[in-house]
Design a protein around this motif. Structure first.
Motif, PDB file in Angstrom:
ATOM      1  N   GLY A 147       0.816  -1.217   0.000  1.00  0.00           N
ATOM      2  CA  GLY A 147       0.000   0.000   0.000  1.00  0.00           C
ATOM      3  C   GLY A 147       0.848   1.264   0.000  1.00  0.00           C
ATOM      4  O   GLY A 147       0.310   2.370  -0.004  1.00  0.00           O
ATOM      5  N   GLY A 148       2.162   1.121   0.039  1.00  0.00           N
ATOM      6  CA  GLY A 148       3.044   2.296   0.010  1.00  0.00           C
ATOM      7  C   GLY A 148       2.913   3.155   1.263  1.00  0.00           C
ATOM      8  O   GLY A 148       3.170   4.356   1.234  1.00  0.00           O
ATOM      9  N   SER A 149       2.547   2.511   2.381  1.00  0.00           N
ATOM     10  CA  SER A 149       2.285   3.312   3.584  1.00  0.00           C
ATOM     11  C   SER A 149       3.504   3.418   4.493  1.00  0.00           C
ATOM     12  O   SER A 149       3.405   3.973   5.581  1.00  0.00           O
ATOM     13  N   HIS A 159       3.641  -5.205  -7.604  1.00  0.00           N
ATOM     14  CA  HIS A 159       2.505  -5.031  -6.691  1.00  0.00           C
ATOM     15  C   HIS A 159       1.597  -6.252  -6.768  1.00  0.00           C
ATOM     16  O   HIS A 159       1.199  -6.672  -7.851  1.00  0.00           O
ATOM     17  N   SER A 160       1.289  -6.801  -5.609  1.00  0.00           N
ATOM     18  CA  SER A 160       0.495  -8.032  -5.562  1.00  0.00           C
ATOM     19  C   SER A 160      -1.000  -7.761  -5.712  1.00  0.00           C
ATOM     20  O   SER A 160      -1.552  -6.849  -5.091  1.00  0.00           O
ATOM     21  N   SER A 188      -1.201 -11.633  -0.335  1.00  0.00           N
ATOM     22  CA  SER A 188      -0.440 -10.441   0.069  1.00  0.00           C
ATOM     23  C   SER A 188      -1.072  -9.137  -0.411  1.00  0.00           C
ATOM     24  O   SER A 188      -0.798  -8.080   0.145  1.00  0.00           O
ATOM     25  N   GLY A 189      -1.949  -9.217  -1.432  1.00  0.00           N
ATOM     26  CA  GLY A 189      -2.545  -7.981  -1.949  1.00  0.00           C
ATOM     27  C   GLY A 189      -3.856  -7.591  -1.273  1.00  0.00           C
ATOM     28  O   GLY A 189      -4.474  -6.585  -1.651  1.00  0.00           O
ATOM     29  N   TYR A 243       1.757 -15.138   0.245  1.00  0.00           N
ATOM     30  CA  TYR A 243       0.650 -15.498   1.143  1.00  0.00           C
ATOM     31  C   TYR A 243       1.136 -15.485   2.581  1.00  0.00           C
ATOM     32  O   TYR A 243       2.278 -15.858   2.855  1.00  0.00           O
ATOM     33  N   VAL A 244       0.241 -15.083   3.478  1.00  0.00           N
ATOM     34  CA  VAL A 244       0.542 -15.159   4.910  1.00  0.00           C
ATOM     35  C   VAL A 244      -0.571 -15.964   5.561  1.00  0.00           C
ATOM     36  O   VAL A 244      -1.760 -15.708   5.307  1.00  0.00           O
TER      37      VAL A 244
END
Ligand code: EPU
Length: 336
Positions: free
Chosen positions: A52-54, A68-69, A90-91, A180-181
């Motif tokens: 998310g670029g945070s 980017h996922s 992950s996305g 994946y988590v």
């Protein structure tokens, strides 16, 4: 797959300043990701995985490939006596996953409500807030090795989690893309409401439920932290530093209110926000960058800030905190 060339990054990171990436590519599957990595166009150029670029500050245009996922599944893979294993792409937007878990009655991530960013960054950063860290729920991380193009599995111990830290920020940095988590969440509510006045807020909402904990956290966040969709920022800009116990005792003589938490290693973690606040920076600006007026750990883009403005402010703060307390602040935000 989505592939953009000379892509503007303004809306792809939460500081929202202009920068360009030579390539921005979004992958929908592991096969997609492997195809991209095998492609001649992307051989030998710098690569970085962006969620998310945070937690990023683009200090210049990025001359390579940003990955980017778009792996956006949430699967219940096992039910155990008092817990579930949930595998998440992950996305997936982190807070969408938290909302989903709370809705299902799964406990473990509710204190992490409202954290910006995506699931893929959660193990890298070991995201944490309001007395919880994501490491306590992570069972497995599946990531693609960028050299071999093989998927690799990392157990919780393999990830070497620490405060805002994991192996993915050190020896594995830029060698893997998290895909994946798998989280182990409890089907029994384990409320963790010792932070600040959380228990009072929850009582006022009618008692301890997952939804009330989530709502209390979102409420505290909205009171203290700027909304990145309105005011460019990347959350906490610095980490809370660790100092020697002797230094802390010395500092306490001059500043009895200085907050500090004893760590297992005998050192003391001190509050970067408090130091910055005491150094007189809370709410102050330098150029187009400012220190948030309700949380001194957050640097904001007041409108047209450049990365140089943010870095100049960061340098001044580091200098002043060092001069006042002899404490070294280290950015949590990644400079790209
Ligand atoms: N404080 C000040 N001035 C301020 C803000 C805070 O003196 O302007 C003092 C408070 O009185 C308190 C102490 O600093 O004693 C700690 O403040 P707070 O509880 O707000 O937390 P923090 O240590 O500043 C960390 C995380 C946040 C997380 C909060 C809540 C880091 C780097 N930051 O901040 O995470 O939301 O705790 O748990 O560990 C992030 O990582 O982006 C982030 C926002």
């Amino acid at each position: 797959m989505l592939k953009l060339e000379n892509c503007s990054l303004k809306d792809k990171h939460t500081f929202h300043m202009e920068a360009k990436a030579r390539y921005w590519v979004e992958f929908e599957s592991i096969d997609d990701l492997c195809d991209i990595l095998r492609h001649q166009t992307f051989k030998g150029i710098p690569m970085l995985s962006v969620g998310g670029g945070s937690n990023l500050l683009f200090t210049a245009d990025f001359p390579g490939l940003l990955l980017h996922s778009r792996l956006r599944t949430i699967e219940l893979i096992r039910e155990e006596a008092q817990s579930v294993l949930v595998r998440v792409g992950s996305g997936v937007v982190w807070d969408d996953f938290v909302a989903y878990a709370v809705d299902k009655g799964w406990s473990g991530v509710e204190n992490l409500s409202g954290i910006p960013g995506e699931v893929g960054a959660s193990p890298v950063q070991n995201i944490g807030a309001y007395g919880a860290e994501v490491k306590d729920t992570i069972a497995l991380v599946e990531a693609l090795n960028l050299e071999t193009l093989q998927m690799q599995r990392f157990s919780n111990a393999d990830c070497q989690f620490g405060y805002r830290d994991s192996i993915f920020k050190h020896i594995l940095k830029n060698h893997f893309v998290v895909c994946y988590v798998t989280y182990r969440l409890s089907t029994i509510l384990n409320a963790n409401i010792r932070y600040g006045d959380m228990d009072r807020r929850i009582r006022e909402k009618g008692g301890i439920t997952l939804q009330n904990i989530r709502d209390a956290v979102l409420e505290i966040r909205s009171e203290k932290l700027p909304d990145p969709s309105v005011t460019g920022n990347a959350g906490s800009f610095f980490m809370n530093p660790e100092i020697q116990a002797e230094q802390y005792q010395r500092l306490k003589k001059s500043w009895p209110e200085m907050p500090g938490w004893a760590l297992a290693n005998g050192r003391i973690k001190v509050s970067a926000a408090w130091c910055i606040d005491q150094a007189g920076w809370k709410g102050r600006s330098l150029g187009n960058a400012a220190v948030h007026d309700r949380q001194a750990l957050v640097l904001v883009n007041s409108g047209n800030a450049t990365a140089a403005d943010i870095m100049a402010l960061s340098d001044r703060i580091i200098h002043d905190v060092k001069a006042k307390f002899d404490i070294n602040l280290h950015p949590e935000v990644l400079f790209v």
